[in-house]
Design a protein around this motif. Structure first.
Motif, PDB file in Angstrom:
ATOM      1  N   GLN A   5       0.842  -1.193   0.000  1.00  0.00           N
ATOM      2  CA  GLN A   5       0.000   0.000   0.000  1.00  0.00           C
ATOM      3  C   GLN A   5       0.882   1.250   0.000  1.00  0.00           C
ATOM      4  O   GLN A   5       1.634   1.495   0.947  1.00  0.00           O
ATOM      5  CB  GLN A   5      -0.904  -0.015   1.227  1.00  0.00           C
ATOM      6  CG  GLN A   5      -2.026   1.014   1.094  1.00  0.00           C
ATOM      7  CD  GLN A   5      -2.760   1.199   2.390  1.00  0.00           C
ATOM      8  OE1 GLN A   5      -2.892   0.266   3.173  1.00  0.00           O
ATOM      9  NE2 GLN A   5      -3.235   2.411   2.607  1.00  0.00           N
ATOM     10  N   VAL A   6       0.800   2.019  -1.059  1.00  0.00           N
ATOM     11  CA  VAL A   6       1.648   3.199  -1.188  1.00  0.00           C
ATOM     12  C   VAL A   6       0.798   4.463  -1.149  1.00  0.00           C
ATOM     13  O   VAL A   6      -0.201   4.579  -1.845  1.00  0.00           O
ATOM     14  CB  VAL A   6       2.459   3.186  -2.507  1.00  0.00           C
ATOM     15  CG1 VAL A   6       3.530   4.264  -2.475  1.00  0.00           C
ATOM     16  CG2 VAL A   6       3.087   1.829  -2.732  1.00  0.00           C
ATOM     17  N   PHE A  24      -2.252   4.048  -3.537  1.00  0.00           N
ATOM     18  CA  PHE A  24      -2.058   3.102  -4.641  1.00  0.00           C
ATOM     19  C   PHE A  24      -1.811   1.710  -4.070  1.00  0.00           C
ATOM     20  O   PHE A  24      -1.226   1.580  -2.996  1.00  0.00           O
ATOM     21  CB  PHE A  24      -0.845   3.493  -5.497  1.00  0.00           C
ATOM     22  CG  PHE A  24      -0.997   4.793  -6.241  1.00  0.00           C
ATOM     23  CD1 PHE A  24      -1.596   4.832  -7.496  1.00  0.00           C
ATOM     24  CD2 PHE A  24      -0.540   5.981  -5.676  1.00  0.00           C
ATOM     25  CE1 PHE A  24      -1.732   6.029  -8.189  1.00  0.00           C
ATOM     26  CE2 PHE A  24      -0.672   7.184  -6.361  1.00  0.00           C
ATOM     27  CZ  PHE A  24      -1.268   7.217  -7.623  1.00  0.00           C
ATOM     28  N   GLN A  25      -2.284   0.679  -4.784  1.00  0.00           N
ATOM     29  CA  GLN A  25      -1.951  -0.702  -4.432  1.00  0.00           C
ATOM     30  C   GLN A  25      -0.957  -1.184  -5.481  1.00  0.00           C
ATOM     31  O   GLN A  25      -1.253  -1.154  -6.674  1.00  0.00           O
ATOM     32  CB  GLN A  25      -3.211  -1.591  -4.450  1.00  0.00           C
ATOM     33  CG  GLN A  25      -4.242  -1.234  -3.399  1.00  0.00           C
ATOM     34  CD  GLN A  25      -3.737  -1.490  -1.984  1.00  0.00           C
ATOM     35  OE1 GLN A  25      -2.965  -2.423  -1.748  1.00  0.00           O
ATOM     36  NE2 GLN A  25      -4.158  -0.650  -1.042  1.00  0.00           N
ATOM     37  N   ILE A  26       0.203  -1.625  -5.037  1.00  0.00           N
ATOM     38  CA  ILE A  26       1.220  -2.060  -5.987  1.00  0.00           C
ATOM     39  C   ILE A  26       1.577  -3.516  -5.731  1.00  0.00           C
ATOM     40  O   ILE A  26       1.890  -3.903  -4.602  1.00  0.00           O
ATOM     41  CB  ILE A  26       2.491  -1.182  -5.852  1.00  0.00           C
ATOM     42  CG1 ILE A  26       2.185   0.271  -6.222  1.00  0.00           C
ATOM     43  CG2 ILE A  26       3.617  -1.724  -6.732  1.00  0.00           C
ATOM     44  CD1 ILE A  26       1.709   0.468  -7.660  1.00  0.00           C
ATOM     45  N   ASN A  37      11.543   1.855  -8.392  1.00  0.00           N
ATOM     46  CA  ASN A  37      10.792   0.894  -9.211  1.00  0.00           C
ATOM     47  C   ASN A  37       9.300   1.010  -8.923  1.00  0.00           C
ATOM     48  O   ASN A  37       8.476   0.975  -9.835  1.00  0.00           O
ATOM     49  CB  ASN A  37      11.239  -0.552  -8.910  1.00  0.00           C
ATOM     50  CG  ASN A  37      12.713  -0.770  -9.204  1.00  0.00           C
ATOM     51  OD1 ASN A  37      13.422  -1.363  -8.404  1.00  0.00           O
ATOM     52  ND2 ASN A  37      13.181  -0.268 -10.331  1.00  0.00           N
ATOM     53  N   VAL A  38       8.984   1.146  -7.632  1.00  0.00           N
ATOM     54  CA  VAL A  38       7.579   1.262  -7.240  1.00  0.00           C
ATOM     55  C   VAL A  38       6.976   2.548  -7.832  1.00  0.00           C
ATOM     56  O   VAL A  38       5.853   2.538  -8.324  1.00  0.00           O
ATOM     57  CB  VAL A  38       7.467   1.246  -5.698  1.00  0.00           C
ATOM     58  CG1 VAL A  38       6.053   1.562  -5.261  1.00  0.00           C
ATOM     59  CG2 VAL A  38       7.918  -0.104  -5.155  1.00  0.00           C
ATOM     60  N   LEU A  39       7.740   3.628  -7.803  1.00  0.00           N
ATOM     61  CA  LEU A  39       7.242   4.890  -8.378  1.00  0.00           C
ATOM     62  C   LEU A  39       6.963   4.732  -9.876  1.00  0.00           C
ATOM     63  O   LEU A  39       5.980   5.261 -10.398  1.00  0.00           O
ATOM     64  CB  LEU A  39       8.274   6.002  -8.160  1.00  0.00           C
ATOM     65  CG  LEU A  39       8.171   6.749  -6.837  1.00  0.00           C
ATOM     66  CD1 LEU A  39       9.363   7.670  -6.657  1.00  0.00           C
ATOM     67  CD2 LEU A  39       6.878   7.552  -6.773  1.00  0.00           C
ATOM     68  N   THR A  40       7.845   4.013 -10.560  1.00  0.00           N
ATOM     69  CA  THR A  40       7.645   3.785 -11.991  1.00  0.00           C
ATOM     70  C   THR A  40       6.359   2.991 -12.223  1.00  0.00           C
ATOM     71  O   THR A  40       5.596   3.274 -13.147  1.00  0.00           O
ATOM     72  CB  THR A  40       8.855   3.020 -12.570  1.00  0.00           C
ATOM     73  OG1 THR A  40      10.039   3.627 -12.092  1.00  0.00           O
ATOM     74  CG2 THR A  40       8.856   3.069 -14.075  1.00  0.00           C
ATOM     75  N   ALA A  78      15.927   0.185  -0.802  1.00  0.00           N
ATOM     76  CA  ALA A  78      15.117  -1.021  -0.997  1.00  0.00           C
ATOM     77  C   ALA A  78      13.874  -0.952  -0.115  1.00  0.00           C
ATOM     78  O   ALA A  78      13.910  -0.380   0.974  1.00  0.00           O
ATOM     79  CB  ALA A  78      15.934  -2.256  -0.661  1.00  0.00           C
ATOM     80  N   LEU A  79      12.779  -1.550  -0.601  1.00  0.00           N
ATOM     81  CA  LEU A  79      11.540  -1.567   0.187  1.00  0.00           C
ATOM     82  C   LEU A  79      11.800  -2.131   1.579  1.00  0.00           C
ATOM     83  O   LEU A  79      11.276  -1.632   2.566  1.00  0.00           O
ATOM     84  CB  LEU A  79      10.476  -2.394  -0.538  1.00  0.00           C
ATOM     85  CG  LEU A  79       9.943  -1.773  -1.837  1.00  0.00           C
ATOM     86  CD1 LEU A  79       8.928  -2.695  -2.489  1.00  0.00           C
ATOM     87  CD2 LEU A  79       9.318  -0.408  -1.543  1.00  0.00           C
ATOM     88  N   SER A  80      12.624  -3.173   1.650  1.00  0.00           N
ATOM     89  CA  SER A  80      12.865  -3.816   2.952  1.00  0.00           C
ATOM     90  C   SER A  80      13.491  -2.856   3.960  1.00  0.00           C
ATOM     91  O   SER A  80      13.396  -3.061   5.168  1.00  0.00           O
ATOM     92  CB  SER A  80      13.755  -5.044   2.772  1.00  0.00           C
ATOM     93  OG  SER A  80      14.967  -4.671   2.157  1.00  0.00           O
ATOM     94  N   GLU A  81      14.140  -1.788   3.471  1.00  0.00           N
ATOM     95  CA  GLU A  81      14.761  -0.840   4.396  1.00  0.00           C
ATOM     96  C   GLU A  81      13.750   0.127   5.009  1.00  0.00           C
ATOM     97  O   GLU A  81      13.973   0.640   6.097  1.00  0.00           O
ATOM     98  CB  GLU A  81      15.807   0.020   3.670  1.00  0.00           C
ATOM     99  CG  GLU A  81      17.056  -0.691   3.232  1.00  0.00           C
ATOM    100  CD  GLU A  81      17.925   0.227   2.366  1.00  0.00           C
ATOM    101  OE1 GLU A  81      18.195   1.367   2.792  1.00  0.00           O
ATOM    102  OE2 GLU A  81      18.312  -0.195   1.260  1.00  0.00           O
ATOM    103  N   VAL A  82      12.668   0.410   4.265  1.00  0.00           N
ATOM    104  CA  VAL A  82      11.774   1.468   4.740  1.00  0.00           C
ATOM    105  C   VAL A  82      10.336   1.031   5.040  1.00  0.00           C
ATOM    106  O   VAL A  82       9.677   1.643   5.878  1.00  0.00           O
ATOM    107  CB  VAL A  82      11.695   2.651   3.737  1.00  0.00           C
ATOM    108  CG1 VAL A  82      12.920   3.513   3.838  1.00  0.00           C
ATOM    109  CG2 VAL A  82      11.477   2.166   2.323  1.00  0.00           C
ATOM    110  N   VAL A  83       9.850  -0.016   4.364  1.00  0.00           N
ATOM    111  CA  VAL A  83       8.430  -0.364   4.501  1.00  0.00           C
ATOM    112  C   VAL A  83       8.134  -0.937   5.885  1.00  0.00           C
ATOM    113  O   VAL A  83       8.870  -1.788   6.382  1.00  0.00           O
ATOM    114  CB  VAL A  83       8.022  -1.365   3.405  1.00  0.00           C
ATOM    115  CG1 VAL A  83       6.632  -1.924   3.683  1.00  0.00           C
ATOM    116  CG2 VAL A  83       8.060  -0.686   2.054  1.00  0.00           C
TER     117      VAL A  83
END
Ligand code: SF4
Ligand code: SF4
Ligand code: FES
Lengths: 236, 115
Positions: A5-6, A24-26, A37-40, A78-83
Motif C-alpha cells: 500500500q503506497v 495506490f496498491q502495488i 521501481n515502485v514509483l515507476t 530497498a523496500l525492505s529498508e523502509v516499509v
C-alpha cells in the motif's frame, strides 16, 4: 498477497487548491524492489505523477525524497529498508517549496551552495603544468568531494528549515570545507569570513540529522566542526 | 555575509564561545553550591549569609550571574530568530528578554552587596 500500500503526496498548483495523499496498491510479486521501481509502477497506473530521476543508481542525486519519514534516494533505497506494516508513504523533501507532487524547488539549496564558491581559487601564478598535491594532501578531500548534491541532508536539518535563506546548510558547508581543506586553494581567509556570522555556519546545532540520512555516507557535522576549529584558531 | 543587528556580538563565533564559557562557569557554580549544601547538612542563616559576605563568593556569584545573563541572551536570541518569523513579534520578544535580563542582573548585584 504481495500487494504494497503506497501513499503518495500529490499537489498540482494549477488544479489543486491544497496538497493531498493519494493511495495506490502495488503488486511487488514478493520482490524487494527499490522505491524508484515502485514509483515507476505507480506512474504506469497514473501518468500524471511527477517525480525526478535519472541515473537510477545513486549517482545523479535527482530522486531525493522522504520515504516513510526519512530522506533518501528512491533508486537505492530497498523496500525492505523502509516499509513498515506493508505501507509506504512518499513525500517530497521537507522544507523546500513544492513545484508539483514529489518535485521541489531546489533554488534556495543551490543558492547557498553557490555562496560557498565551490571552485578552486588560487591567486598565485599558475604553474606550467598543474598544481601538485601530495597523496596525504589529497587524502584530506576524501569524504568531502563525493557529495552529489541530492539535498537529503539540508532538507532534514531543522536549522535549514527555519532559516534556509541565512543558514548554509550541511551540504553547502561540507563543500565549503572541501575547498578550505584543499592544499591548492588559497582563498581560506575570504571563505572563513563568509561563515563567521551567527547564521551561515553557527546555526548548526549538531543534531546530526544530516549524517543519518546522507546516501553517500558523508559526515557534514564533522566538516562543520572542522570549519569551526579553523574559525576559532583564526580568531584567538 | 549574513548580517543581523540585534545580535550583540554580531559574530557567530563569539556567540558560540560565550555559550561554551558561560555554560562552564554555570556548571562550576552549580556544582560548588551543591557541594556546599552537602557539606553543611544543618545549614543555618548565619552560615549561609556568612558565605555570601565574603568577597570571593560575591565575585564568583557575580561571574555566575553575568554568565547566566549572557547565556540566556544568546540562547533566547537564537530561539527568537528560529521561530518568530514576524519581525514585530521578534523585536518585541527580544526587547522583553533584554529588559528582564537587565533587571535580574541589577537586582542580583543589589542582593549580593546589599545584605
Ligand atoms: S548537524 Fe548541523 S547541519 Fe547537520 S542536521 Fe544537525 S543542525 Fe543541521
Ligand atoms: S552531503 Fe550527502 S545528503 Fe547531503 S547533498 Fe551531499 S550526498 Fe546528499
Ligand atoms: S536517480 Fe540518480 S540518484 Fe537516484
Amino acid at each position: 498477497m504481495s500487494s504494497l500500500q503506497v501513499s503518495v503526496y500529490r499537489y498540482n498548483p494549477e488544479t489543486d487548491s491544497a496538497p493531498y495523499m493519494q493511495e495506490f496498491q502495488i503488486d511487488t510479486q514478493g520482490r524487494d524492489l527499490m522505491v524508484l521501481n515502485v514509483l515507476t509502477m505507480i506512474k504506469d497506473q497514473d501518468s500524471s505523477l511527477a517525480f525526478r530521476r535519472s541515473c537510477r543508481e545513486g549517482v545523479c542525486g535527482s530522486d531525493g525524497m522522504n520515504m516513510n519519514g526519512k530522506n533518501g534516494l528512491a533508486c537505492i533505497t530497498a523496500l525492505s529498508e523502509v516499509v513498515k506494516d506493508n505501507k509506504l508513504v512518499l513525500r517530497p523533501l521537507p522544507g523546500l517549496p513544492v513545484m508539483r507532487d514529489l518535485v521541489v524547488d531546489m533554488g534556495l539549496f543551490y543558492k547557498q551552495y553557490e555562496r560557498m564558491q565551490p571552485y578552486l581559487q588560487n591567486d598565485t601564478a599558475a604553474p606550467a603544468i598543474e598544481r601538485l598535491q601530495s597523496p596525504e594532501e589529497r587524502d584530506k578531500l576524501d569524504g568531502l568531494y563525493e557529495c552529489i548534491l541530492c539535498a537529503c541532508c539540508s532538507t532534514s536539518c531543522p536549522s535549514f528549515w527555519w532559516n534556509p535563506d541565512k543558514f548554509v546548510g550541511p551540504a553547502g558547508l561540507l563543500q565549503a570545507y572541501r575547498f578550505l581543506a584543499d592544499s591548492r586553494d588559497n582563498a581560506t581567509q575570504a571563505r572563513l569570513a563568509e561563515l563567521e556570522d551567527p547564521f551561515s555556519l553557527f546555526r548548526c546545532r549538531g543534531i546530526m540529522n544530516c549524517v543519518s540520512v546522507c546516501p553517500k555516507g558523508l559526515n557534514p557535522t564533522r566538516a562543520i566542526g572542522k570549519i569551526r576549529e579553523m574559525l576559532l584558531s583564526n580568531a584567538t | 555575509m549574513v548580517t543581523n543587528i540585534t545580535n550583540l556580538g554580531r559574530s557567530g563565533l563569539s556567540d558560540w564561545l560565550i555559550q561554551r564559557v558561560s555554560a562552564l562557569v554555570l556548571a562550576v557554580y552549580a556544582l560548588f553550591l551543591v557541594a556546599y549544601l552537602l557539606f553543611h547538612p544543618n545549614l543555618d542563616y548565619v552560615t549561609w549569609s556568612g558565605l555570601f559576605a565574603q568577597t570571593w563568593m560575591r565575585i564568583f556569584s557575580l561571574l555566575a550571574f553575568i554568565s547566566m545573563a549572557a547565556h540566556a541572551w544568546v540562547g533566547l536570541w537564537t530561539i527568537s530568530t528560529d521561530y518568530l518569523k514576524h519581525t514585530g513579534a521578534r523585536f518585541g520578544f527580544q526587547a522583553v528578554v533584554i529588559l528582564a535580563i537587565f533587571v535580574f542582573l541589577v537586582w542580583g548585584v543589589q542582593v549580593l552587596w546589599g545584605a
